[in-house]
Structures are given as C-alpha cells and as structure tokens.
Scaffold this motif. Sequence first.
Motif, PDB file in Angstrom:
ATOM      1  N   THR A  54       0.812  -1.208   0.000  1.00 46.56           N
ATOM      2  CA  THR A  54       0.000   0.000   0.000  1.00 46.56           C
ATOM      3  C   THR A  54       0.846   1.260   0.000  1.00 46.56           C
ATOM      4  O   THR A  54       0.481   2.269  -0.624  1.00 46.56           O
ATOM      5  N   ASP A  55       1.994   1.222   0.674  1.00 47.04           N
ATOM      6  CA  ASP A  55       2.818   2.425   0.781  1.00 47.04           C
ATOM      7  C   ASP A  55       3.864   2.550  -0.324  1.00 47.04           C
ATOM      8  O   ASP A  55       4.709   3.449  -0.286  1.00 47.04           O
ATOM      9  N   ALA A  56       3.826   1.683  -1.337  1.00 44.95           N
ATOM     10  CA  ALA A  56       4.741   1.823  -2.471  1.00 44.95           C
ATOM     11  C   ALA A  56       4.261   2.961  -3.364  1.00 44.95           C
ATOM     12  O   ALA A  56       3.064   3.127  -3.599  1.00 44.95           O
ATOM     13  N   SER A  57       5.190   3.761  -3.865  1.00 45.40           N
ATOM     14  CA  SER A  57       4.835   4.919  -4.688  1.00 45.40           C
ATOM     15  C   SER A  57       5.218   4.681  -6.140  1.00 45.40           C
ATOM     16  O   SER A  57       6.237   4.062  -6.436  1.00 45.40           O
ATOM     17  N   LEU A  58       4.378   5.166  -7.042  1.00 47.49           N
ATOM     18  CA  LEU A  58       4.575   5.010  -8.477  1.00 47.49           C
ATOM     19  C   LEU A  58       5.394   6.163  -9.036  1.00 47.49           C
ATOM     20  O   LEU A  58       5.161   7.329  -8.712  1.00 47.49           O
ATOM     21  N   SER A  59       6.353   5.823  -9.883  1.00 51.51           N
ATOM     22  CA  SER A  59       7.064   6.833 -10.663  1.00 51.51           C
ATOM     23  C   SER A  59       7.163   6.342 -12.091  1.00 51.51           C
ATOM     24  O   SER A  59       6.982   5.154 -12.361  1.00 51.51           O
ATOM     25  N   TRP A  60       7.425   7.238 -13.024  1.00 50.34           N
ATOM     26  CA  TRP A  60       7.520   6.823 -14.419  1.00 50.34           C
ATOM     27  C   TRP A  60       8.599   7.618 -15.119  1.00 50.34           C
ATOM     28  O   TRP A  60       8.959   8.717 -14.737  1.00 50.34           O
ATOM     29  N   ASP A  61       9.114   7.034 -16.172  1.00 52.62           N
ATOM     30  CA  ASP A  61      10.194   7.622 -16.960  1.00 52.62           C
ATOM     31  C   ASP A  61       9.869   7.369 -18.426  1.00 52.62           C
ATOM     32  O   ASP A  61      10.042   6.271 -18.930  1.00 52.62           O
ATOM     33  N   GLY A  62       9.365   8.371 -19.084  1.00 53.34           N
ATOM     34  CA  GLY A  62       8.978   8.211 -20.476  1.00 53.34           C
ATOM     35  C   GLY A  62       8.322   9.474 -20.960  1.00 53.34           C
ATOM     36  O   GLY A  62       8.535  10.558 -20.411  1.00 53.34           O
ATOM     37  N   SER A  63       7.522   9.371 -21.993  1.00 54.23           N
ATOM     38  CA  SER A  63       6.836  10.536 -22.534  1.00 54.23           C
ATOM     39  C   SER A  63       5.847  11.073 -21.509  1.00 54.23           C
ATOM     40  O   SER A  63       5.411  10.374 -20.598  1.00 54.23           O
ATOM     41  N   GLN A  64       5.473  12.314 -21.668  1.00 53.08           N
ATOM     42  CA  GLN A  64       4.601  12.965 -20.692  1.00 53.08           C
ATOM     43  C   GLN A  64       3.144  12.555 -20.916  1.00 53.08           C
ATOM     44  O   GLN A  64       2.320  13.312 -21.422  1.00 53.08           O
ATOM     45  N   ASN A  65       2.844  11.330 -20.570  1.00 50.64           N
ATOM     46  CA  ASN A  65       1.483  10.841 -20.700  1.00 50.64           C
ATOM     47  C   ASN A  65       0.674  11.193 -19.457  1.00 50.64           C
ATOM     48  O   ASN A  65       1.213  11.442 -18.378  1.00 50.64           O
ATOM     49  N   ASP A  66      -0.645  11.187 -19.642  1.00 49.68           N
ATOM     50  CA  ASP A  66      -1.555  11.387 -18.520  1.00 49.68           C
ATOM     51  C   ASP A  66      -1.759  10.040 -17.834  1.00 49.68           C
ATOM     52  O   ASP A  66      -2.292   9.110 -18.429  1.00 49.68           O
ATOM     53  N   ILE A  67      -1.312   9.919 -16.570  1.00 48.21           N
ATOM     54  CA  ILE A  67      -1.396   8.658 -15.832  1.00 48.21           C
ATOM     55  C   ILE A  67      -2.247   8.860 -14.590  1.00 48.21           C
ATOM     56  O   ILE A  67      -1.980   9.747 -13.778  1.00 48.21           O
ATOM     57  N   GLU A  68      -3.259   8.036 -14.450  1.00 49.68           N
ATOM     58  CA  GLU A  68      -4.104   8.045 -13.256  1.00 49.68           C
ATOM     59  C   GLU A  68      -3.931   6.713 -12.536  1.00 49.68           C
ATOM     60  O   GLU A  68      -4.053   5.648 -13.153  1.00 49.68           O
ATOM     61  N   GLU A  69      -3.637   6.776 -11.237  1.00 50.79           N
ATOM     62  CA  GLU A  69      -3.486   5.571 -10.429  1.00 50.79           C
ATOM     63  C   GLU A  69      -4.462   5.614  -9.267  1.00 50.79           C
ATOM     64  O   GLU A  69      -4.508   6.588  -8.523  1.00 50.79           O
ATOM     65  N   ARG A  70      -5.229   4.546  -9.125  1.00 48.46           N
ATOM     66  CA  ARG A  70      -6.137   4.411  -7.990  1.00 48.46           C
ATOM     67  C   ARG A  70      -5.650   3.244  -7.138  1.00 48.46           C
ATOM     68  O   ARG A  70      -5.388   2.149  -7.666  1.00 48.46           O
ATOM     69  N   VAL A  71      -5.543   3.478  -5.822  1.00 47.04           N
ATOM     70  CA  VAL A  71      -5.013   2.487  -4.890  1.00 47.04           C
ATOM     71  C   VAL A  71      -6.140   1.956  -4.026  1.00 47.04           C
ATOM     72  O   VAL A  71      -6.877   2.722  -3.401  1.00 47.04           O
ATOM     73  N   SER A  72      -6.279   0.638  -4.012  1.00 43.55           N
ATOM     74  CA  SER A  72      -7.249  -0.013  -3.132  1.00 43.55           C
ATOM     75  C   SER A  72      -6.548  -1.186  -2.465  1.00 43.55           C
ATOM     76  O   SER A  72      -6.408  -2.254  -3.057  1.00 43.55           O
ATOM     77  N   GLY A  73      -6.093  -0.981  -1.236  1.00 41.49           N
ATOM     78  CA  GLY A  73      -5.321  -2.021  -0.553  1.00 41.49           C
ATOM     79  C   GLY A  73      -4.038  -2.300  -1.319  1.00 41.49           C
ATOM     80  O   GLY A  73      -3.263  -1.391  -1.629  1.00 41.49           O
ATOM     81  N   ILE A  74      -3.811  -3.578  -1.646  1.00 41.86           N
ATOM     82  CA  ILE A  74      -2.589  -3.951  -2.367  1.00 41.86           C
ATOM     83  C   ILE A  74      -2.818  -3.987  -3.874  1.00 41.86           C
ATOM     84  O   ILE A  74      -1.979  -4.504  -4.614  1.00 41.86           O
ATOM     85  N   ARG A  75      -3.932  -3.407  -4.337  1.00 46.02           N
ATOM     86  CA  ARG A  75      -4.250  -3.411  -5.769  1.00 46.02           C
ATOM     87  C   ARG A  75      -4.162  -1.999  -6.338  1.00 46.02           C
ATOM     88  O   ARG A  75      -4.645  -1.046  -5.725  1.00 46.02           O
ATOM     89  N   ARG A  76      -3.560  -1.884  -7.526  1.00 47.30           N
ATOM     90  CA  ARG A  76      -3.455  -0.624  -8.244  1.00 47.30           C
ATOM     91  C   ARG A  76      -4.237  -0.712  -9.553  1.00 47.30           C
ATOM     92  O   ARG A  76      -4.134  -1.704 -10.275  1.00 47.30           O
ATOM     93  N   SER A  77      -5.011   0.334  -9.857  1.00 50.47           N
ATOM     94  CA  SER A  77      -5.720   0.444 -11.126  1.00 50.47           C
ATOM     95  C   SER A  77      -5.154   1.638 -11.870  1.00 50.47           C
ATOM     96  O   SER A  77      -5.171   2.768 -11.354  1.00 50.47           O
TER      97      SER A  77
END
Length: 417
Positions: free
Chosen positions: A101-124
Amino acid sequence: MSSNSRRRFIQGLGLSAIAAGSIYSCRRGIRYPTLGLEPNALASTFVNRGGSIEVDSADVIETTQTNNDRLTFRAFSAEPRLKVTAKEDGQAFIELGNVATDASLSWDGSQNDIEERVSGIRRSLTISMKKGDVQQLSWKLPYESDFTFASIGDSGGDKELAWCIQRAHELGAKFLLHLGDFNYQPGDYQRSIDLFNNSPIPCYVSIGNHDFHENGAIYQQFLEQIGPLNHSFTIGKTRFLNLDTAANTLPYSSGLRGKLVKEIQAQNSLVTDTVSFTHRPLHDPLHNSTHDIGSEGERDWLISALKMTGSSTLLSGHIHIYDRTEFHGIDNIIAGQGLGHQDLITRSDYSKIVIGRVSNDGSVNYTAEPLSMPMELHCHPRSQPVIDSLRQSNSADEYEELLNMIETSCASTQTTS
C-alpha cells in the motif's frame, strides 16, 4: 527402516526412474529426469486483447485475460517495473495486484496522462498514450531497511490462512512469505488465491508438495494465479530468494531453479543478506518421518547453493512444528504451524509465526512470535483427528468445554469439509 537405508532406497528409486523415463510420485513428487514435468519459464511480454498496448515485465504474471482491453497482473517482486508500449492511440488500462500500500509510483517516459487508484494492495492504472509512446513504470517502497516481514507455512486455504495473514499484519509485517501447502481440501486453491489477492499485505508464496497435485499435476494454476516456482527480489541490501523444493529433482542443479541460482551466483551484488524460503526443510528434527528434502545429494546441493548465493538462513515449512537448528552451516528455521494444532493440545499460544527484522545494514534477525489463533478458527478437517484424540484421552474432561466451543463454532460457520 533406518534413515540411511531410506535415503539409499530413494536414491535407488531415482536411478531406476532414469532408466525407465519420467516417474511421478505423489508421496515425494519426484521429477525425473531433467525436470521433464517442469513448466516452461513464465512469459515476460503481454499484449491486451485489443492489441493496443504491449507490456514487458519480469516482475509480474498475467492473471486474467478479459474481453476488454484491461490487462490484470499480480506482482511477485516487492518493487515491480512495467514497460508499456502503445500500439495505437488511446488509453491503456492495467490492474496490478500484490503491491504494498505504501509503495509509490514513478515513471520515466513521454509525458502521458497517468491516473493511479489504490485499493489495498491493488493498483488500477489508466494511461493516455499515443501510438509509439513508451512508458517505464516502477513502484518504490519508502524504506530499504528497518522493516519486518513474516513467514509461515502449512496453513491450508481457509480460516487458518486468513488468520495467518491477519496475524502477520498485526505484528507489523510489511509482507508474508508463505512456505507452501495451502491446498489440503477441496476449494482450498481458489480460497487461497482470493485470500492472497485481498490480503492487507503482499504475499510471496513458495509451492508446497500439496500445491501441485490435485487430480493430477496442476502447476499451471499456481503459475497463472500466484507466481513462479523460483524467483528472487531485493529490497535495499536484502535479497529474498524463493526456491522450489516441492518435488525432488535430478540433476539437482537442473531446471529453472538451478538457472536462477547460477544467475545469482554470477551477479556482482551488493546485498548484505539473502533470505531463502522454500517448502521442505534440510533436515527432519523429529527423526522418525520422511519430512525432509528427501535426498542427501539434493540436500547437499541446496546447502552449497544457499552458501553460494549469500544465504545463511533457510525458512521452510512442511513439518507442522516450529524448530530452529543450525544444519551444516545453514540456520534452518521450520515454521509449519499454520494450522495451529499444537494450540489445541496445549490450550495455549504454542504455535509460532516467524518474524524477520531487517536492520539498517540489510542483515536480518529472526524471532518466533505466538500465532495466537483464536480457538474457534480451528475448523480445518485436519484438526478433527486432533480433536478426536483429545476427546479419547485420559484428560478428556479438561478439554470438553473447549472442544464443544470449537465444534459449535465450526458447525455454525459451515466450514467446507
């Protein structure tokens, strides 16, 4: 039959099997020769059904392919990485489970629109991409040391497994190393998968001897829903190494297990400590059963492999006890009390769950904490012989109230038998 005689018999059986071809043994799950029954390596490239995106990763398995464009994964690395390539303009939909749950998302690539939803240990994830875009996604834990994890095996796949996961979480574990044998009764496989997927903490699972034969070999269900039979990941300076000992192997260093060990040996790694976990232990401290790894040759190879990969500790289950013994230079910790039978016999917190504490330099210290499973959760069919023996013992009167409470509770919840 003496222990040495038993080992010679098993080795002789292996030689006969090499001459005859492949033999499958339900008792020990013997695989001869050269792991002919072992599944191929897991895929590392995935394409959604619409063909609009391609995902490359060595840290996940694809668990579901639906009729839409959503890819669903389960991570078996603590800090998974995904490379997403757009084949068409549009949105990419990704579900990723088993991420802290406390892991954070980062990305390295083109400037895309990224939406992340966190529900427990699941990421959407929803990612807006244009054709040809490449996006590197990675999840990072907020710690590299000074954290705890839990380890236990032989839980079956019902209320006892649910408690083991909950207890690990209560004790502050960041994740659980399950040491195999979650599959004892009909329905356990799917219940276990559901519990692992809905756990409050990630679960990394070593395959047990009960987990690959149910109406025949079912490695595929494990591989498609839980993870690989052999894998490793690192957190800071601590490596976690999952090795398959559910079935005996000839040659000992063959197959994907041997390949993984050789790859780790060849690495110029800066890890301080390697935590190895598996199902079967190096030795049987009870001295009167066949519940060890089963072959002196394979045992000796495994000890050598552990030392070559920098592991001085092996966490294992298989025997339904807690034991910690230094064996040929390896600290072999057996934590196979996931059903908590000894609690019934002693009417106390006798059963143990192992807690590993990672220090600032990456080394690990271990303690055995009470499993503290509530008595009303002892509803597994494997508990019934224990209950019956207590009712028939000379101390039956002392247990009557406790056993009546357990049976009433289990009957009221209609546990699958």
